[in-house]
Scaffold this active site. Structure first.
Site, PDB file in Angstrom:
ATOM      1  N   ASP A  44     -75.267 -22.423 -10.657  1.00 49.18           N
ATOM      2  CA  ASP A  44     -76.466 -22.820 -11.401  1.00 49.18           C
ATOM      3  C   ASP A  44     -77.097 -24.066 -10.793  1.00 49.18           C
ATOM      4  O   ASP A  44     -76.417 -24.900 -10.192  1.00 49.18           O
ATOM      5  CB  ASP A  44     -76.119 -23.084 -12.884  1.00 49.18           C
ATOM      6  CG  ASP A  44     -75.057 -24.151 -13.044  1.00 49.18           C
ATOM      7  OD1 ASP A  44     -74.115 -24.185 -12.223  1.00 49.18           O
ATOM      8  OD2 ASP A  44     -75.155 -24.960 -13.990  1.00 49.18           O
ATOM      9  N   GLU A  45     -78.418 -24.172 -10.977  1.00 48.45           N
ATOM     10  CA  GLU A  45     -79.160 -25.409 -10.703  1.00 48.45           C
ATOM     11  C   GLU A  45     -78.859 -25.989  -9.313  1.00 48.45           C
ATOM     12  O   GLU A  45     -78.652 -27.189  -9.165  1.00 48.45           O
ATOM     13  CB  GLU A  45     -78.837 -26.450 -11.795  1.00 48.45           C
ATOM     14  CG  GLU A  45     -79.243 -25.971 -13.179  1.00 48.45           C
ATOM     15  CD  GLU A  45     -78.824 -26.911 -14.298  1.00 48.45           C
ATOM     16  OE1 GLU A  45     -79.600 -27.031 -15.257  1.00 48.45           O
ATOM     17  OE2 GLU A  45     -77.724 -27.502 -14.239  1.00 48.45           O
ATOM     18  N   ASP A 101     -67.773 -31.053 -12.351  1.00 48.99           N
ATOM     19  CA  ASP A 101     -69.228 -31.270 -12.315  1.00 48.99           C
ATOM     20  C   ASP A 101     -69.503 -32.567 -11.545  1.00 48.99           C
ATOM     21  O   ASP A 101     -68.584 -33.192 -11.007  1.00 48.99           O
ATOM     22  CB  ASP A 101     -69.820 -31.298 -13.737  1.00 48.99           C
ATOM     23  CG  ASP A 101     -71.203 -30.664 -13.760  1.00 48.99           C
ATOM     24  OD1 ASP A 101     -72.089 -31.170 -13.048  1.00 48.99           O
ATOM     25  OD2 ASP A 101     -71.392 -29.664 -14.473  1.00 48.99           O
ATOM     26  N   TRP A 104     -78.184 -17.409 -19.012  1.00 54.20           N
ATOM     27  CA  TRP A 104     -78.346 -18.624 -19.826  1.00 54.20           C
ATOM     28  C   TRP A 104     -79.784 -19.107 -19.920  1.00 54.20           C
ATOM     29  O   TRP A 104     -80.172 -19.752 -20.894  1.00 54.20           O
ATOM     30  CB  TRP A 104     -77.460 -19.757 -19.285  1.00 54.20           C
ATOM     31  CG  TRP A 104     -77.885 -20.362 -17.980  1.00 54.20           C
ATOM     32  CD1 TRP A 104     -77.622 -19.868 -16.726  1.00 54.20           C
ATOM     33  CD2 TRP A 104     -78.630 -21.564 -17.776  1.00 54.20           C
ATOM     34  NE1 TRP A 104     -78.161 -20.688 -15.766  1.00 54.20           N
ATOM     35  CE2 TRP A 104     -78.782 -21.743 -16.382  1.00 54.20           C
ATOM     36  CE3 TRP A 104     -79.185 -22.529 -18.641  1.00 54.20           C
ATOM     37  CZ2 TRP A 104     -79.470 -22.825 -15.821  1.00 54.20           C
ATOM     38  CZ3 TRP A 104     -79.861 -23.609 -18.093  1.00 54.20           C
ATOM     39  CH2 TRP A 104     -79.996 -23.750 -16.696  1.00 54.20           C
ATOM     40  N   PHE A 116     -75.118 -24.920 -28.033  1.00 47.97           N
ATOM     41  CA  PHE A 116     -74.725 -25.709 -29.205  1.00 47.97           C
ATOM     42  C   PHE A 116     -74.668 -27.203 -28.891  1.00 47.97           C
ATOM     43  O   PHE A 116     -74.361 -28.001 -29.780  1.00 47.97           O
ATOM     44  CB  PHE A 116     -73.386 -25.213 -29.764  1.00 47.97           C
ATOM     45  CG  PHE A 116     -73.417 -23.756 -30.170  1.00 47.97           C
ATOM     46  CD1 PHE A 116     -74.611 -23.133 -30.503  1.00 47.97           C
ATOM     47  CD2 PHE A 116     -72.254 -23.009 -30.212  1.00 47.97           C
ATOM     48  CE1 PHE A 116     -74.655 -21.791 -30.867  1.00 47.97           C
ATOM     49  CE2 PHE A 116     -72.284 -21.672 -30.579  1.00 47.97           C
ATOM     50  CZ  PHE A 116     -73.485 -21.055 -30.905  1.00 47.97           C
ATOM     51  N   ASP A 117     -74.962 -27.575 -27.643  1.00 53.45           N
ATOM     52  CA  ASP A 117     -75.163 -29.004 -27.364  1.00 53.45           C
ATOM     53  C   ASP A 117     -76.564 -29.426 -27.826  1.00 53.45           C
ATOM     54  O   ASP A 117     -76.831 -30.614 -27.972  1.00 53.45           O
ATOM     55  CB  ASP A 117     -74.952 -29.322 -25.877  1.00 53.45           C
ATOM     56  CG  ASP A 117     -75.827 -28.494 -24.949  1.00 53.45           C
ATOM     57  OD1 ASP A 117     -76.113 -27.310 -25.276  1.00 53.45           O
ATOM     58  OD2 ASP A 117     -76.220 -29.014 -23.891  1.00 53.45           O
ATOM     59  N   HIS A 150     -73.671 -29.167  -8.450  1.00 54.77           N
ATOM     60  CA  HIS A 150     -72.778 -29.756  -9.471  1.00 54.77           C
ATOM     61  C   HIS A 150     -71.440 -30.186  -8.853  1.00 54.77           C
ATOM     62  O   HIS A 150     -70.392 -30.087  -9.492  1.00 54.77           O
ATOM     63  CB  HIS A 150     -72.551 -28.776 -10.633  1.00 54.77           C
ATOM     64  CG  HIS A 150     -73.753 -28.614 -11.517  1.00 54.77           C
ATOM     65  ND1 HIS A 150     -74.076 -29.505 -12.506  1.00 54.77           N
ATOM     66  CD2 HIS A 150     -74.730 -27.678 -11.535  1.00 54.77           C
ATOM     67  CE1 HIS A 150     -75.190 -29.117 -13.121  1.00 54.77           C
ATOM     68  NE2 HIS A 150     -75.621 -28.015 -12.539  1.00 54.77           N
ATOM     69  N   THR A 208     -71.224 -31.304 -22.655  1.00 57.47           N
ATOM     70  CA  THR A 208     -70.785 -32.480 -23.423  1.00 57.47           C
ATOM     71  C   THR A 208     -71.427 -33.805 -23.003  1.00 57.47           C
ATOM     72  O   THR A 208     -70.908 -34.862 -23.362  1.00 57.47           O
ATOM     73  CB  THR A 208     -69.248 -32.618 -23.358  1.00 57.47           C
ATOM     74  OG1 THR A 208     -68.862 -32.674 -21.986  1.00 57.47           O
ATOM     75  CG2 THR A 208     -68.560 -31.482 -24.063  1.00 57.47           C
TER      76      THR A 208
HETATM   77  C1  ACM Z   1     -76.383 -24.384 -17.229  1.00 55.02           C
HETATM   78  O1  ACM Z   1     -76.705 -24.712 -18.390  1.00 55.02           O
HETATM   79  N1  ACM Z   1     -76.674 -25.152 -16.188  1.00 55.02           N
HETATM   80  C2  ACM Z   1     -75.662 -23.149 -16.967  1.00 55.02           C
END
Ligand code: ACM
Length: 454
Positions: free
Chosen positions: A269-270, A138, A331, A357-358, A209, A397
């Site tokens: 993603d993103e 990341d 997601w 769960f974060d 990322h 995390t």
């Molecule tokens: C994500 O929570 N960016 C997959």
């Protein structure tokens, strides 16, 4: 028992499972020995059973277990939920609802000790969760050793400092952080997981990322940057040069050497397109190939296919002219996995409303900082995924720098998700909470730092 078996019939009396002779496949004998779980009995590998299904009968004549090896392994975990020396006589017919019962662990934001990853796999197996989605890269760290590109870990694996408290306070701890996993360590983890029926899907998140990788090798991005010290979504993306595509292919060549599982997750993603929009070269690429996210994933999916592997992605790809054959991870909300299914793809449902769960489980004084809230236990338990490949809980995390905090956020919600993934029974939250009491004693015996139930 959690997750609840498909059919459970109590019989008269109890039985000492440790006092019997063992007959069965060596893989089960080794698993029992490795778990230090002194159960014996008659175990027979029987391929007329479905994948992961098993039958078990414990009565005065002893313990008999039948199933494929994949099912016998789960029978071992079922037996761990009772007292081996005084097991309640019973008969169990059991099989999972979904073939994908996953847990994502983000080891990029904080480098968690490899010993903890072994423990985490063991805790997953105890809940009959069968897929560890290991988020290895990341903006804030690259944790996968790549022999061809050592700077990915020697530079990309370390950051100057980290955020302290919640992101919106904009405070920093002034303390360097870093670390990575060698290929040797990860191969050992893969083998350890496999013995327990858990497959590991690596994620190399791209083309966004990627700031840690770009910090190590600036030629794959647009700017000279450091490994990020901040949480949140970043502007850095991979550039669209042929040499960058080759670079990532070389990385994936090493990923598939370490991880034999059929899927590699490529993220998607993103992705912020700002740098692409300002780059004439990227715009020229887009003119010839169309959507750049779809092009990146499609190009690499073809490369992974040449290794006999399939590609998994986050649900943003649905809007990016995706290639065929992807496994989607929905997601952003509960509609995404069904939307991917409707578009002809396999899909795992992992929406933040039920599966992040974060996020905080609930409010109480002294509650550790969480990215957001709330995802209460009951909301996890009541998740109804529908016709999908499976379900997965996410543990990002940013706010979980230690194994103890990871366990605090994971449990007991992961137990509820395990039941969503495994069991077909009608929802009964009061009944689940009753069973959870005994299950938490089992977690106590393993010193799991679960969050006490509200
Ligand atoms: C994500 O929570 N960016 C997959």
């Amino acid at each position: 028992m959690i997750p609840l078996p498909r059919q459970y019939t109590p019989l008269e009396g109890t039985l000492d499972l440790t006092a019997l002779p063992f007959t069965g496949p060596p893989a089960i004998a080794e698993l029992l020995a490795e778990l230090g779980f002194p159960v014996a009995g008659e175990w027979i590998a029987d391929n007329t059973f479905g994948e992961e299904a098993y039958w078990l009968r414990a009565d005065q004549s002893g313990l008999k277990v039948r199933g494929r090896l994949s099912g016998l392994r789960w029978a071992v975990q079922t037996l761990r939920s009772g007292t081996a020396s005084a097991w309640q006589s019973c008969e169990i017919h059991d099989a999972p609802r979904y073939s994908w019962r996953g847990s994502l662990l983000d080891v990029a934001r904080w480098h968690l000790p490899i010993e903890f990853l072994h423990r985490y796999v063991d805790l997953m197996a105890l809940h009959k969760l069968n897929r560890l989605h290991l988020h290895l890269t990341d903006d804030q760290g690259w944790r996968f050793e790549v022999k061809r590109y050592p700077r990915l870990t020697t530079v990309g694996g370390f950051r100057r400092e980290s955020m302290r408290g919640h992101y919106y306070n904009f405070a920093f701890d002034g303390t360097p952080h870093g670390g990575f996993y060698t290929q040797h360590e990860l191969k050992n983890l893969v083998a350890y997981a496999k013995r327990r029926g858990v497959e590991i899907m690596p994620e190399i998140d791209l083309p966004g990322h990627t700031q840690a990788a770009i910090a190590a090798y600036p030629q794959i991005g647009f700017e000279n940057v450091e490994v990020s010290t901040m949480w949140g979504i970043h502007d850095q993306v991979l550039n669209t040069k042929d040499a960058t595509v080759e670079f990532i292919k070389h990385v994936l060549d090493e990923v598939v050497e370490v991880f034999p599982f059929e899927y590699v997750h490529l993220g998607g993603d993103e992705v912020r397109s700002l740098q692409w929009q300002h780059s004439p070269a990227a715009q020229a690429r887009a003119d010839s190939v169309g959507d750049l996210l779809g092009w990146w994933i499609g190009t690499l999916a073809t490369h992974l296919a040449s290794h006999g592997r399939k590609t998994a992605v986050w649900d943003e790809l649905l809007d990016a002219d995706p290639p065929e054959g992807l496994l989607f991870f929905g997601w952003r909300d509960v509609t995404r996995a069904p939307a991917a299914r409707a578009a002809g793809y396999d899909a795992v449902s992992c929406p933040h409303e039920h599966c992040y769960f974060d996020w905080s489980e609930g409010f109480r004084p002294g509650e550790p900082t969480a990215i957001n809230g709330f995802v209460p236990l009951e909301r996890v338990y009541r998740f109804e995924p529908g016709e999908v490949t499976g379900v997965q809980g996410q543990l990002w995390t940013e706010y979980l720098p230690t194994p103890a905090l990871v366990e605090y956020r994971a449990f007991p919600r992961l137990a509820a998700l395990a039941e969503v993934g495994w069991s077909q029974a009608p929802k009964d939250f009061a009944g689940f909470k009753d069973r959870l009491r005994a299950h938490l004693s089992l977690l106590d015996s393993l010193n799991v730092n679960y969050r006490p139930v509200d």
